[in-house]
Design a protein around this motif. Structure first.
Motif, PDB file in Angstrom:
ATOM      1  N   ALA A 249       0.922  -1.225   0.064  1.00  9.15           N
ATOM      2  CA  ALA A 249      -0.113   0.044   0.076  1.00  9.15           C
ATOM      3  C   ALA A 249       0.849   1.150  -0.041  1.00  9.15           C
ATOM      4  CB  ALA A 249      -1.012   0.096   1.270  1.00  9.15           C
ATOM      5  N   PRO A 250       0.843   1.899  -1.104  1.00  7.74           N
ATOM      6  CA  PRO A 250       1.715   3.291  -1.013  1.00  7.74           C
ATOM      7  C   PRO A 250       0.779   4.539  -0.527  1.00  7.74           C
ATOM      8  CG  PRO A 250       0.616   2.768  -3.156  1.00  7.74           C
ATOM      9  CD  PRO A 250       0.184   1.680  -2.218  1.00  7.74           C
ATOM     10  N   ASP A 251       1.475   5.407  -0.409  1.00  5.75           N
ATOM     11  CA  ASP A 251       0.963   6.834  -0.176  1.00  5.75           C
ATOM     12  C   ASP A 251      -0.164   7.225  -1.429  1.00  5.75           C
ATOM     13  OD1 ASP A 251       1.845   7.097   2.319  1.00  5.75           O
ATOM     14  OD2 ASP A 251       3.716   8.208   1.604  1.00  5.75           O
ATOM     15  N   LEU A 252      -1.060   7.612  -1.132  1.00 10.71           N
ATOM     16  CA  LEU A 252      -2.073   8.188  -2.154  1.00 10.71           C
ATOM     17  C   LEU A 252      -2.310   9.889  -2.143  1.00 10.71           C
ATOM     18  CD1 LEU A 252      -4.281   5.108  -2.123  1.00 10.71           C
ATOM     19  CD2 LEU A 252      -2.558   5.642  -3.672  1.00 10.71           C
ATOM     20  N   ASP A 305       2.522  11.489  -4.861  1.00 11.19           N
ATOM     21  CA  ASP A 305       2.056  12.724  -3.832  1.00 11.19           C
ATOM     22  C   ASP A 305       1.467  13.849  -4.330  1.00 11.19           C
ATOM     23  OD1 ASP A 305       4.059  13.849  -5.901  1.00 11.19           O
ATOM     24  OD2 ASP A 305       5.684  13.732  -4.411  1.00 11.19           O
ATOM     25  N   PRO A 306       1.034  14.836  -3.687  1.00  5.18           N
ATOM     26  CA  PRO A 306       0.074  15.941  -4.265  1.00  5.18           C
ATOM     27  C   PRO A 306       0.936  16.614  -5.498  1.00  5.18           C
ATOM     28  CG  PRO A 306      -0.093  15.852  -1.852  1.00  5.18           C
ATOM     29  CD  PRO A 306       0.971  14.719  -2.487  1.00  5.18           C
ATOM     30  N   ALA A 307       2.057  16.968  -5.453  1.00  2.00           N
ATOM     31  CA  ALA A 307       2.769  17.578  -6.589  1.00  2.00           C
ATOM     32  C   ALA A 307       2.572  16.750  -7.822  1.00  2.00           C
ATOM     33  CB  ALA A 307       4.386  17.507  -6.245  1.00  2.00           C
ATOM     34  N   ASP A 314      -3.475  19.834 -13.523  1.00  4.67           N
ATOM     35  CA  ASP A 314      -3.102  21.240 -14.479  1.00  4.67           C
ATOM     36  C   ASP A 314      -3.182  20.801 -15.808  1.00  4.67           C
ATOM     37  OD1 ASP A 314      -2.793  22.787 -12.218  1.00  4.67           O
ATOM     38  OD2 ASP A 314      -0.666  22.561 -12.130  1.00  4.67           O
ATOM     39  N   ARG A 315      -2.888  19.618 -16.101  1.00  7.73           N
ATOM     40  CA  ARG A 315      -2.972  19.051 -17.961  1.00  7.73           C
ATOM     41  C   ARG A 315      -4.540  19.102 -18.267  1.00  7.73           C
ATOM     42  NH1 ARG A 315      -2.927  14.010 -20.297  1.00  7.73           N
ATOM     43  NH2 ARG A 315      -2.738  12.933 -18.345  1.00  7.73           N
ATOM     44  N   ARG A 327     -11.271  23.478  -5.921  1.00  4.21           N
ATOM     45  CA  ARG A 327     -10.323  22.484  -6.102  1.00  4.21           C
ATOM     46  C   ARG A 327      -9.541  21.896  -4.781  1.00  4.21           C
ATOM     47  NH1 ARG A 327      -5.187  23.185 -10.272  1.00  4.21           N
ATOM     48  NH2 ARG A 327      -3.686  21.481  -9.649  1.00  4.21           N
ATOM     49  N   THR A 328      -9.764  20.586  -4.648  1.00  6.17           N
ATOM     50  CA  THR A 328      -9.106  20.127  -3.295  1.00  6.17           C
ATOM     51  C   THR A 328      -8.253  18.747  -3.759  1.00  6.17           C
ATOM     52  OG1 THR A 328     -11.479  20.257  -2.374  1.00  6.17           O
ATOM     53  CG2 THR A 328      -9.884  18.760  -1.189  1.00  6.17           C
ATOM     54  N   VAL A 329      -7.057  19.058  -3.033  1.00  5.90           N
ATOM     55  CA  VAL A 329      -6.108  18.062  -3.309  1.00  5.90           C
ATOM     56  C   VAL A 329      -5.608  17.715  -1.958  1.00  5.90           C
ATOM     57  CG1 VAL A 329      -3.831  17.217  -4.640  1.00  5.90           C
ATOM     58  CG2 VAL A 329      -5.583  18.866  -5.462  1.00  5.90           C
ATOM     59  N   ALA A 330      -5.551  16.487  -1.466  1.00  3.00           N
ATOM     60  CA  ALA A 330      -5.145  15.951  -0.352  1.00  3.00           C
ATOM     61  C   ALA A 330      -4.417  14.602  -0.313  1.00  3.00           C
ATOM     62  CB  ALA A 330      -6.382  15.865   0.774  1.00  3.00           C
ATOM     63  N   PRO A 331      -3.265  14.469   0.426  1.00  5.58           N
ATOM     64  CA  PRO A 331      -2.543  13.037   0.449  1.00  5.58           C
ATOM     65  C   PRO A 331      -3.391  12.571   1.533  1.00  5.58           C
ATOM     66  CG  PRO A 331      -1.380  14.994   1.975  1.00  5.58           C
ATOM     67  CD  PRO A 331      -2.460  15.552   1.152  1.00  5.58           C
TER      68      PRO A 331
END
Length: 502
Positions: A249-252, A305-307, A314-315, A327-331
């Motif tokens: 299980a990785p970070d998402l 990661d979020p980056a 953005d694409r 726009r919500t982006v969360a690790p």
């Protein structure tokens, strides 16, 4: 069959499978190719007291306390169905005992895992419900193989695997049973990276119509194993245990983008091109709400990661040439991401269960159908027109491709390997509004087919779908019918939309 033999079969099969919903289609059944009542004769009723001698209070009959709850499925529109008995099974031997008593008496026999069958096929009227909810254990071996009971809910699977640092790609609804989801394919939020749920299936313990307990794997009963990976719940037997090849299980990163009303054509057009060319690490759902005009949002998950997620977002926004209103982006870690997608991000695992199991999630009434996009995109303006003015109807597009498309359409029973996305048309309904809602939902479904989306997903089972056998199974249908004849020659598990009936 004991646990050691089951896991030994998994080891022999190896773990080289490629690794991905919603509510599964569990199957009711009848004796013979047609129900006994249609053949003009009446069989004697099953000896329920003989089964009660085996199960005790776990056999629930209509006059018993608890029947009012035990008989219910998730969809309230199916509440008029009254099973003749509900058997709460704790083992494969319990399932065998149920079949020995009920087989040959002209009644429908159905397995129930999570109870989310859209049409209530898991709670057949006057039939026997073989409820496997009591088989819900999740155990992870040192090699990463997970042994999962067929009655485990997805939130339990996610929690059990997360505790061991592992993941399984699967659906977003926390109360769906892993059994029905897997057997129909298993579309989910990590599918483009890790495949369908059924792609991770190494072996399955199945009780077939003759009460034989089998382990289906690449080495044993391999035709049955092939059919269980996407051939639909309840068609070939009653599955009691699964062995899955899990992944670390990785970070998402999860994200949600909301767009202004009227932007659907631009967003949908860009979204289709975006997900088709996206890295396998990206999954995204385009969710269109009917209205005047329709509106939409995009919900997604990025393995990383979020980056990295923001670069992909953005694409999309450059291609859509529109700005989201939010726009919500969360690790998130794996379990937190799955809870977020399940809509219970701030709840405990116990709260992510139905109310009758002590949780906070309630039943509902709804009508839902499906189509499969692709392989190419559909005209975004025409899709938007289908949703124009249809307030209360949602079109949920879940991206496929990636690892899902790496297998051939006949490698498993799931045929939609080249589809761009699954499309679910969903609307809430009551008994009074259901006919009108059904007509509206069907109109959107049929409109999508005319635009180039002819297939459908068996886990969103639909009794008015034209040519449903081919829509669900494509060119795999003849082989599935052959497997059904081999393992259920008398049609013990046949039901109105079973492989046998197709």
């Amino acid at each position: 069959m004991d646990r050691r033999r089951f896991l030994a079969a998994v080891g022999a099969a190896g773990t080289g499978v490629v690794g991905l919903g919603a509510a599964p289609a569990r199957a009711a059944g009848t004796i013979g190719a047609f129900p006994a009542r249609q053949r003009g004769w009446r069989a004697a009723p099953p000896d329920w007291q003989a089964l009660r001698a085996r199960l005790g209070s776990r056999l629930v009959l209509p006059d018993d306390p608890g029947y009012g709850t035990a008989r219910l499925g998730f969809n309230e529109l199916n509440d008029g169905q009254l099973p003749g008995a509900v058997a709460k099974c704790l083992s494969a031997d319990d399932v065998r005992a149920c079949l020995d008593v009920a087989r040959g008496h002209g009644i429908p026999i159905a397995a129930r895992s999570g109870g989310h069958s859209y049409l209530g096929y898991s709670i057949p009227d006057r039939g026997l419900v073989i409820d496997v909810r009591g088989m819900a254990g999740v155990r992870v071996r040192p090699d990463g193989t997970a042994e999962v009971g067929a009655g485990a809910r997805l939130i339990e699977v996610y929690a059990g695997l997360a505790a061991a640092g592992r993941l399984l790609p699967a659906g977003s609804c926390p109360t769906v049973g892993v059994g029905g989801l897997t057997l129909g394919g298993g579309i989910g939020v990590l599918g483009r990276k890790y495949g369908l749920t059924c792609d991770r299936l190494g072996a399955a313990e199945v009780v077939t119509a003759d009460s034989c307990l089998r382990t289906a794997s690449p080495e044993q009963d391999c035709d049955l194993y092939w059919a269980l990976r996407g051939g639909g719940g309840g068609n070939f037997g009653i599955t009691t245990r699964f062995a899955f090849d899990t992944a670390p299980a990785p970070d998402l990163t999860v994200f949600v983008l909301a767009f202004p009303a009227g932007a659907v054509p631009q967003v949908l057009g860009a979204w289709q091109q975006w997900v088709a060319a996206a890295p396998f690490e990206l999954w995204a759902s385009c969710q269109i709400a009917g209205g005047t005009p329709p509106s939409c949002r995009i919900v997604g998950c990025w393995v990383g990661d979020p980056a990295g997620a923001n670069q992909q977002i953005d694409r999309l926004l450059r291609a859509a040439a529109t700005t989201p209103t939010s726009r919500t982006v969360a690790p998130k870690d794996y379990l937190a991401a799955m809870k977020f997608m399940a809509g219970c991000a701030n709840d405990t695992i116990a709260q992510c269960h139905p109310t009758w199991e002590g949780g906070r999630l309630t039943r509902t009434g709804f009508v839902a159908v499906s189509r499969m996009f692709g392989p190419g995109p559909l005209d975004p303006a025409k899709v938007t027109d289908l949703m124009d003015g249809r307030t209360g109807v949602d079109l949920l597009l879940d991206s496929l491709g990636g690892a899902v498309g790496e297998l051939a359409p006949d490698a498993t029973a799931f045929p939609h390997r080249h589809s761009l996305a699954s499309a679910q048309v969903y609307a809430g309904a009551t008994a009074a509004t259901a006919p009108q809602v059904r007509a509206t939902v069907d109109a959107v479904r049929d409109g999508l087919a005319e635009l180039g989306a002819p297939g459908a997903y068996v886990n969103y089972i639909d009794d008015t779908l034209p040519d449903w056998g081919r829509a669900y199974y494509g060119d795999n249908l003849p082989r599935l019918q052959q497997v059904a004849r081999q393992y259920d020659p008398d049609g013990v598990f046949a039901f109105p939309q079973s492989v046998t009936a197709a």
